[in-house]
Design a protein around this motif. Structure first.
Motif, PDB file in Angstrom:
ATOM      1  N   LYS A  98       0.987  -1.463  -0.192  1.00 52.35           N
ATOM      2  CA  LYS A  98      -0.224  -0.087   0.326  1.00 52.35           C
ATOM      3  C   LYS A  98       1.233   1.401  -0.117  1.00 52.35           C
ATOM      4  N   TYR A 155       0.307   5.153   1.128  1.00 51.17           N
ATOM      5  CA  TYR A 155      -0.756   6.426   1.855  1.00 51.17           C
ATOM      6  C   TYR A 155      -0.133   8.060   1.866  1.00 51.17           C
ATOM      7  N   TYR A 161      -9.713  12.298  -4.752  1.00 52.84           N
ATOM      8  CA  TYR A 161      -9.046  11.238  -4.586  1.00 52.84           C
ATOM      9  C   TYR A 161      -9.718   9.965  -4.976  1.00 52.84           C
ATOM     10  N   GLY A 198      -8.522   6.736  -7.195  1.00 49.51           N
ATOM     11  CA  GLY A 198      -7.911   4.456  -6.848  1.00 49.51           C
ATOM     12  C   GLY A 198      -7.520   5.434  -5.089  1.00 49.51           C
ATOM     13  N   TRP A 199      -7.695   6.327  -4.104  1.00 51.89           N
ATOM     14  CA  TRP A 199      -7.338   5.959  -2.713  1.00 51.89           C
ATOM     15  C   TRP A 199      -8.215   6.248  -2.237  1.00 51.89           C
ATOM     16  N   ARG A 200      -8.521   5.760  -0.908  1.00 50.94           N
ATOM     17  CA  ARG A 200      -9.291   5.482  -0.198  1.00 50.94           C
ATOM     18  C   ARG A 200      -9.615   6.115   0.962  1.00 50.94           C
ATOM     19  N   GLU A 254      -5.725   5.725   1.505  1.00 52.57           N
ATOM     20  CA  GLU A 254      -4.595   4.535   1.451  1.00 52.57           C
ATOM     21  C   GLU A 254      -4.789   4.106  -0.464  1.00 52.57           C
ATOM     22  N   ARG A 255      -4.310   3.147  -0.895  1.00 54.77           N
ATOM     23  CA  ARG A 255      -4.248   2.616  -2.108  1.00 54.77           C
ATOM     24  C   ARG A 255      -2.948   2.005  -2.674  1.00 54.77           C
ATOM     25  N   ASP A 256      -4.166   0.423  -3.396  1.00 53.22           N
ATOM     26  CA  ASP A 256      -3.161  -0.107  -3.669  1.00 53.22           C
ATOM     27  C   ASP A 256      -1.772   0.493  -4.452  1.00 53.22           C
ATOM     28  N   LYS A 292       0.168   0.135  -8.002  1.00 55.96           N
ATOM     29  CA  LYS A 292       0.285   0.248  -9.321  1.00 55.96           C
ATOM     30  C   LYS A 292       1.602  -0.246  -9.697  1.00 55.96           C
TER      31      LYS A 292
END
Length: 67
Positions: A2, A4, A37, A41-43, A63-65, A67
Motif C-alpha cells: 500500500k 498512503y 482522491y 484510486g485512493w480510499r 491509502e491505495r494499492d 500500481k
C-alpha cells in the motif's frame, strides 16, 4: 503493498451568528477532496480533527494499492 497519503485542511472561525459556519464550509471542500482522491484510486481510511481555539485542522488519511 500500500501507499498512503495525508491531506490537511485548516478552517478558521469568524465572527458570525452561524455557529456551524466551519462545518458548512468544510463539508463542501472535504467532499471535493474525497471525490478527487477517489478518482485516482485512493480510499479514505481515517480522519482526525484538531481544535486550536480560532480554527480547526481536518486530517484525511488515504491509502491505495501500489500500481
Amino acid at each position: 503493498m500500500k501507499e498512503y497519503k495525508l491531506e490537511s485542511l485548516i478552517y478558521y472561525s469568524k465572527l458570525t451568528l452561524d455557529k456551524e459556519h466551519i462545518l458548512k464550509s468544510s463539508s463542501k471542500d472535504i467532499q471535493e477532496k474525497l471525490d478527487l482522491y477517489a478518482k485516482d484510486g485512493w480510499r479514505l481510511v481515517s480522519t482526525d480533527v484538531e481544535d486550536f481555539g480560532i480554527g480547526m485542522y481536518f486530517y484525511l488519511y488515504f491509502e491505495r494499492d501500489l500500481k
